[in-house]
Structure formats: structure tokens, C-alpha cells
Design a protein around this motif. Structure first.
Motif, PDB file in Angstrom:
ATOM      1  N   ILE A 140      -6.693  10.197  -9.092  1.00 39.72           N
ATOM      2  CA  ILE A 140      -5.327  10.489  -8.659  1.00 39.72           C
ATOM      3  C   ILE A 140      -4.977   9.658  -7.432  1.00 39.72           C
ATOM      4  CG2 ILE A 140      -3.769  12.263  -7.772  1.00 39.72           C
ATOM      5  CD1 ILE A 140      -5.343  14.303  -9.431  1.00 39.72           C
ATOM      6  N   ALA A 141      -5.846   9.658  -6.441  1.00 35.09           N
ATOM      7  CA  ALA A 141      -5.588   8.894  -5.219  1.00 35.09           C
ATOM      8  C   ALA A 141      -5.451   7.408  -5.529  1.00 35.09           C
ATOM      9  CB  ALA A 141      -6.722   9.122  -4.214  1.00 35.09           C
ATOM     10  N   TRP A 142      -6.254   6.921  -6.472  1.00 32.59           N
ATOM     11  CA  TRP A 142      -6.219   5.504  -6.836  1.00 32.59           C
ATOM     12  C   TRP A 142      -4.917   5.150  -7.536  1.00 32.59           C
ATOM     13  CZ3 TRP A 142      -6.645   2.574 -11.502  1.00 32.59           C
ATOM     14  CH2 TRP A 142      -7.031   1.238 -11.315  1.00 32.59           C
ATOM     15  N   LEU A 143      -4.520   5.960  -8.508  1.00 31.76           N
ATOM     16  CA  LEU A 143      -3.278   5.674  -9.240  1.00 31.76           C
ATOM     17  C   LEU A 143      -2.058   5.790  -8.334  1.00 31.76           C
ATOM     18  CD1 LEU A 143      -3.967   7.441 -12.664  1.00 31.76           C
ATOM     19  CD2 LEU A 143      -3.635   4.983 -12.293  1.00 31.76           C
ATOM     20  N   GLU A 144      -2.084   6.720  -7.388  1.00 31.49           N
ATOM     21  CA  GLU A 144      -0.952   6.871  -6.474  1.00 31.49           C
ATOM     22  C   GLU A 144      -0.692   5.582  -5.695  1.00 31.49           C
ATOM     23  OE1 GLU A 144      -1.079  11.666  -5.366  1.00 31.49           O
ATOM     24  OE2 GLU A 144      -2.201  10.200  -4.156  1.00 31.49           O
ATOM     25  N   ARG A 145      -1.724   4.832  -5.382  1.00 35.89           N
ATOM     26  CA  ARG A 145      -1.602   3.635  -4.543  1.00 35.89           C
ATOM     27  C   ARG A 145      -1.557   2.338  -5.349  1.00 35.89           C
ATOM     28  NH1 ARG A 145      -3.559   7.818  -2.365  1.00 35.89           N
ATOM     29  NH2 ARG A 145      -3.315   8.251  -0.124  1.00 35.89           N
ATOM     30  N   PRO A 164     -14.201   1.755 -16.605  1.00 42.08           N
ATOM     31  CA  PRO A 164     -12.993   2.090 -17.342  1.00 42.08           C
ATOM     32  C   PRO A 164     -11.765   1.448 -16.697  1.00 42.08           C
ATOM     33  CG  PRO A 164     -13.514   3.860 -15.845  1.00 42.08           C
ATOM     34  CD  PRO A 164     -14.578   2.822 -15.651  1.00 42.08           C
ATOM     35  N   LEU A 165     -10.603   1.682 -17.269  1.00 46.45           N
ATOM     36  CA  LEU A 165      -9.357   1.154 -16.712  1.00 46.45           C
ATOM     37  C   LEU A 165      -9.046   1.822 -15.372  1.00 46.45           C
ATOM     38  CD1 LEU A 165      -6.692  -0.561 -17.352  1.00 46.45           C
ATOM     39  CD2 LEU A 165      -5.718   1.657 -17.965  1.00 46.45           C
ATOM     40  N   VAL A 166      -9.066   3.165 -15.351  1.00 46.07           N
ATOM     41  CA  VAL A 166      -8.831   3.903 -14.113  1.00 46.07           C
ATOM     42  C   VAL A 166     -10.168   3.937 -13.383  1.00 46.07           C
ATOM     43  CG1 VAL A 166      -7.972   6.050 -13.103  1.00 46.07           C
ATOM     44  CG2 VAL A 166      -7.037   5.237 -15.276  1.00 46.07           C
ATOM     45  N   SER A 167     -10.469   2.838 -12.725  1.00 49.71           N
ATOM     46  CA  SER A 167     -11.828   2.582 -12.248  1.00 49.71           C
ATOM     47  C   SER A 167     -12.082   3.036 -10.820  1.00 49.71           C
ATOM     48  CB  SER A 167     -12.115   1.079 -12.324  1.00 49.71           C
ATOM     49  OG  SER A 167     -11.262   0.366 -11.444  1.00 49.71           O
ATOM     50  N   GLY A 168     -11.022   3.222 -10.048  1.00 51.22           N
ATOM     51  CA  GLY A 168     -11.223   3.507  -8.641  1.00 51.22           C
ATOM     52  C   GLY A 168     -11.655   2.289  -7.839  1.00 51.22           C
ATOM     53  N   GLY A 210      -7.953   1.002   2.661  1.00 52.96           N
ATOM     54  CA  GLY A 210      -8.609   1.866   3.646  1.00 52.96           C
ATOM     55  C   GLY A 210      -8.255   3.328   3.461  1.00 52.96           C
ATOM     56  N   PRO A 211      -6.962   3.668   3.375  1.00 52.99           N
ATOM     57  CA  PRO A 211      -6.594   5.073   3.162  1.00 52.99           C
ATOM     58  C   PRO A 211      -7.168   5.651   1.867  1.00 52.99           C
ATOM     59  CG  PRO A 211      -4.705   3.832   3.931  1.00 52.99           C
ATOM     60  CD  PRO A 211      -5.782   2.823   3.661  1.00 52.99           C
ATOM     61  N   PHE A 212      -7.187   4.846   0.795  1.00 53.55           N
ATOM     62  CA  PHE A 212      -7.762   5.340  -0.460  1.00 53.55           C
ATOM     63  C   PHE A 212      -9.238   5.647  -0.299  1.00 53.55           C
ATOM     64  CE2 PHE A 212     -10.386   3.889  -4.056  1.00 53.55           C
ATOM     65  CZ  PHE A 212     -10.189   4.977  -4.894  1.00 53.55           C
ATOM     66  N   GLU A 213      -9.976   4.731   0.284  1.00 62.49           N
ATOM     67  CA  GLU A 213     -11.422   4.922   0.433  1.00 62.49           C
ATOM     68  C   GLU A 213     -11.726   6.128   1.311  1.00 62.49           C
ATOM     69  OE1 GLU A 213     -12.609   1.127   1.827  1.00 62.49           O
ATOM     70  OE2 GLU A 213     -12.578   0.186  -0.163  1.00 62.49           O
TER      71      GLU A 213
END
Length: 446
Positions: free
Chosen positions: A264-269, A234-238, A249-252
């Protein structure tokens, strides 16, 4: 091989309608199934939105014979053969039938639910043709149902609950060949498949002449595109590759810990107009690949409206966080669309959205993201047909194509929500009405 519907028969193409307010003038439900001999019908005084991107054409006429569109033109310019039945659609809008590019209806009733919302074609990536028949969907009798485009089980690795559990790249390559031989129209690959397998899977799909759809919900769809996937979702794929390098690194770490929902964590970054997203745009355009956003699926946990949806509601804090970062999802859609990436419309029903309603919600979210309604309608019709290799048959209102269209009570270009106001669905020249008792009946033109 391109397969749609039940083996040995053409898909049932129908007229579907929310007819509680009554049929347009010149149409009548027969109250029972009635044989309709081959004849011509001229649909007149209608505004045509043909799915090709041009503006609506008021005062138009569409001539149908033998289940095909024979002519389209301005009112009075279409010559009809003797004996043609004229159907006056004054005040109505005629558009191609919708194509849900990502749904998995499990029963005939669920297929009917899609048809009642104007979805006349659906890509079902859940099961193989054999499993499809075993689940009771192989024979529909005379029930009107959408045209079905079937893939095999999603290629998965490890203990797959809904896909084909594969232990090695060689097994995945063999599964691609098996699905193609089984008549699959496409092959889907899930996030759990190791990136190192993707090139081999893509090569196997090319040898079998079936497109590869990357259903990579936990990242890695950019890798799948580089390997040769025809569609990414999808678009919000992570996918951490779309994030700035400093944020990966912080996201993972957050995603692995499970302390914050991944989307949420992905979109924030995310930087929706940054160079990392530009690389994704380049990959899509260079492969002539399509993007299936599935925005309604990503937003579903905000309200979880469907009893049938496997949707986990967010906490109050998580809801607030997702709403705060949602403008980034909209900006990301704008970036891909603005650069000319071909977008599709899919609902992910019934997994995360309700059947039918999820598709219309997806169109509304695309409009809210800044895409004009006319272009969204093209994504829901023509683009879906292109992705399924069916543009020669459906997806636009053009001479020679199947008579596969909707009649709406109001203008969807003025308000995309009007796409729900369906009075008729015409498929393959056959006409059906959904009565107050929820039973489908043929409609006789008179």
C-alpha cells in the motif's frame, strides 16, 4: 539440461475436463482405463486460438498423430490419412494448454487441481529434484498431471524457512552450481539475498546455462535485472528504485516501521508512467527479460478466499486503502505492456491464491488492467513456454509441437472468464476425463 516431469519418463500429458455438462459429440468416457493404439485424430469444426497473437480462426481443423500436431488449417484443407478418427468439436474453441509460471503444488491431488483448470505446465520453484521425490511427488503412477519444470530451493540469506539458507556469496554461487547439476531448469533468488551477491549469482547461472528468476518481494528486483535475471517478479515489488527519489526515504521508513502494509505504501508513492518506471522498462527490454506480475497474489488480502492460502486478511481501513491505490497497479501493468515487455501469468498458489483458481484470477486482473483477452491468453501460453525454454514443444498450436491443448465451451476472447469453461484437455495425444467421482479416466474417440 531441461527437465520436465519424473526422471526417466516423459511427463504424463492428458485430457482434463470439467465434464459435468457432458462431453462433446463424438467422445465417450470408457469408464475404465482403455489402451488406445497409435492413430490419427482430426479435430474439426473448431475455432482455433493458436497463442501466436493472431485472431481466432473459425471453422478450423487440427490433425494429431503420435502425440504431435501434424497439421492445422481451414476446415476441408487438412488431409487426413486413412483410418483417421474424426472428432467433431462444433461450437468449441481450441487453445494451447495454460502454463502457470509460479506455483508450488505439493501433492498429486494439488497437481490434479491445476490440470482440472487447464494448466498443463507449471513452474515449481520450491524444491530440488531430490526433495521433490522425498515429498512423494517423484512417482505419479498413471495419474495424469501437468508437465513440471523444476527449480531448486529459492536462494535465500539467513534463516530461510522455505529456501536454501546461504551465509555468503561464495555459498550462493556454489548452490547455483549444485542446483544445475541436480537438473534444475532455473534458479530463483529471493529478496533477502544482498544486492552485492547478485552479479556473482547471475554469472554462475550463465555458466551453468540455467536462467535466473528474481523473486524479490521486498524490493531489489531492478538490481537483479541489471545483474542478468531472465525473469523479475512480482509487479508490486516494493522496490524503492521505481519510486520518485523524493518518495524513497519516506516509503522505506514506513515499510521498516511496519505501520502500513508495504504494497500500500509503495503504490501510494508510485508514478506508474514516471521516469523511474521507465528505467525498469529499459532494464527489462535490454535484457529481453520477462515480468511475472502476480497481481492476484498482491490483491489476495482483499478477500483471502482459499483455505489453503497463507493469506493474512487486511483490516477494513487497509482494504479501503489498497482498493484506492489499486488503479496504480493497473496503470503500471499498462506501462510495461505498452512498451513491449513480455508478461507471464502465474498464481503463486497455494501460498497466496487457490490452486487453479488463482491462475484464472490473474488472467482476469490483467484484462481488468486494460490488456485485451487475446493477448492475455498468449501470456498464459506462449510466453510461459518461452520463459521455460519450451516453445519448441508447447505454448502454441503449430505443426510439430506436442498435442497439448484445451477445448473450451465458449469464446475466451469475448470474455476471459470463458477460459474456465473447459470441456477437454488434450496432452501429448492422450485423452482423459474427470468423472463425477473426481477420478481420471481415459477417453476413447469413436
Amino acid at each position: 539440461m531441461r527437465w520436465a516431469g519424473t526422471p526417466g519418463r516423459r511427463p504424463l500429458l492428458a485430457i482434463s475436463a470439467a465434464v459435468a455438462a457432458g462431453l462433446p459429440g463424438g467422445l465417450a468416457g470408457t469408464g475404465q482405463d482403455t489402451f488406445i493404439a497409435l492413430q490419427s485424430e482430426l479435430f474439426t469444426n473448431v475455432t482455433v486460438i493458436d497463442g501466436r497473437g493472431g485472431p481466432p480462426r473459425p471453422s478450423s481443423a487440427v490433425l494429431v498423430r503420435g502425440g504431435r500436431i501434424q497439421d492445422v488449417g481451414a476446415q476441408g484443407s487438412v488431409a487426413a490419412p486413412e483410418g483417421t478418427v474424426v472428432v467433431d468439436l462444433s461450437g468449441s474453441y481450441l487453445i494451447p494448454g495454460f502454463i502457470d509460471a509460479h506455483a508450488s503444488p505439493r501433492t498429486t491431488d494439488e497437481l490434479r487441481a491445476l490440470l482440472a483448470d487447464g494448466i498443463t505446465g507449471v513452474r515449481d520453484g520450491a524444491v530440488s529434484l531430490a526433495a521433490f521425490a522425498e515429498r512423494g511427488r517423484g512417482g505419479f503412477g498413471e495419474d495424469p498431471v501437468p508437465a513440471l519444470y523444476i527449480g531448486g530451493p529459492v536462494l535465500d540469506a539467513g534463516d530461510a524457512r522455505r529456501g536454501a539458507a546461504l551465509a555468503s556469496e561464495a555459498a550462493a554461487v556454489a548452490e547455483v552450481a549444485r542446483q544445475a547439476a541436480d537438473g534444475a531448469v532455473f534458479v530463483s533468488v529471493a529478496s533477502s539475498v544482498p544486492p552485492s551477491w547478485l552479479v556473482g549469482i547471475a554469472r554462475a547461472a550463465r555458466r551453468a546455462d540455467v536462467p535466473l528468476w528474481a523473486d524479490r518481494r521486498d524490493g531489489g528486483w531492478l538490481l537483479a535485472l541489471r545483474a542478468g535475471s531472465a525473469v523479475a517478479s512480482p509487479l508490486v515489488s516494493g522496490d524503492s528504485e521505481l519510486l520518485p527519489e523524493r518518495a524513497r526515504g519516506p516509503f522505506e521508513a514506513l515499510a521498516d516501521a511496519g505501520r502500513v502494509p508495504g504494497r500500500i505504501a509503495w503504490l501510494e508513492r508510485l508514478e506508474p508512467r514516471g521516469p523511474d518506471v521507465d528505467r525498469a522498462v529499459t532494464a527489462l527490454l535490454s535484457n529481453d527479460s520477462a515480468l511475472l506480475p502476480l497481481l492476484a497474489s498482491a490483491a489476495a488480502p482483499l478477500d483471502c478466499p482459499a483455505e489453503s492460502a497463507t493469506c493474512t486478511p487486511l483490516s477494513d481501513d487497509e482494504r479501503t486503502a489498497l482498493q484506492a491505490v489499486w488503479p496504480k497497479a493497473e496503470a503500471l501493468v499498462q506501462t510495461f505492456h505498452g512498451q513491449g515487455v513480455r508478461l507471464l501469468v502465474g498464481s503463486d498458489a497455494p501460498r497466496t491464491t487457490p490452486l487453479g483458481d488463482g491462475f484464472h484470477r490473474e488472467m482476469q486482473l490483467l484484462v481488468e488492467a486494460g490488456i485485451p483477452p487475446l493477448e492475455v491468453l498468449g501470456m498464459a501460453t506462449r510466453n510461459g513456454a518461452v520463459a521455460l525454454g519450451q516453445l519448441h514443444e508447447r505454448g502454441t498450436i503449430e505443426i510439430g509441437k506436442r498435442a497439448d491443448f484445451l477445448v473450451l465451451e465458449a469464446n475466451p476472447v469475448a470474455d476471459i472468464r470463458n477460459a474456465r469453461r473447459i470441456s477437454l484437455v488434450v496432452m501429448d495425444g492422450r485423452a482423459w476425463a474427470l468423472g463425477p467421482d473426481e477420478a481420471w479416466r481415459r477417453v476413447r474417440f469413436n
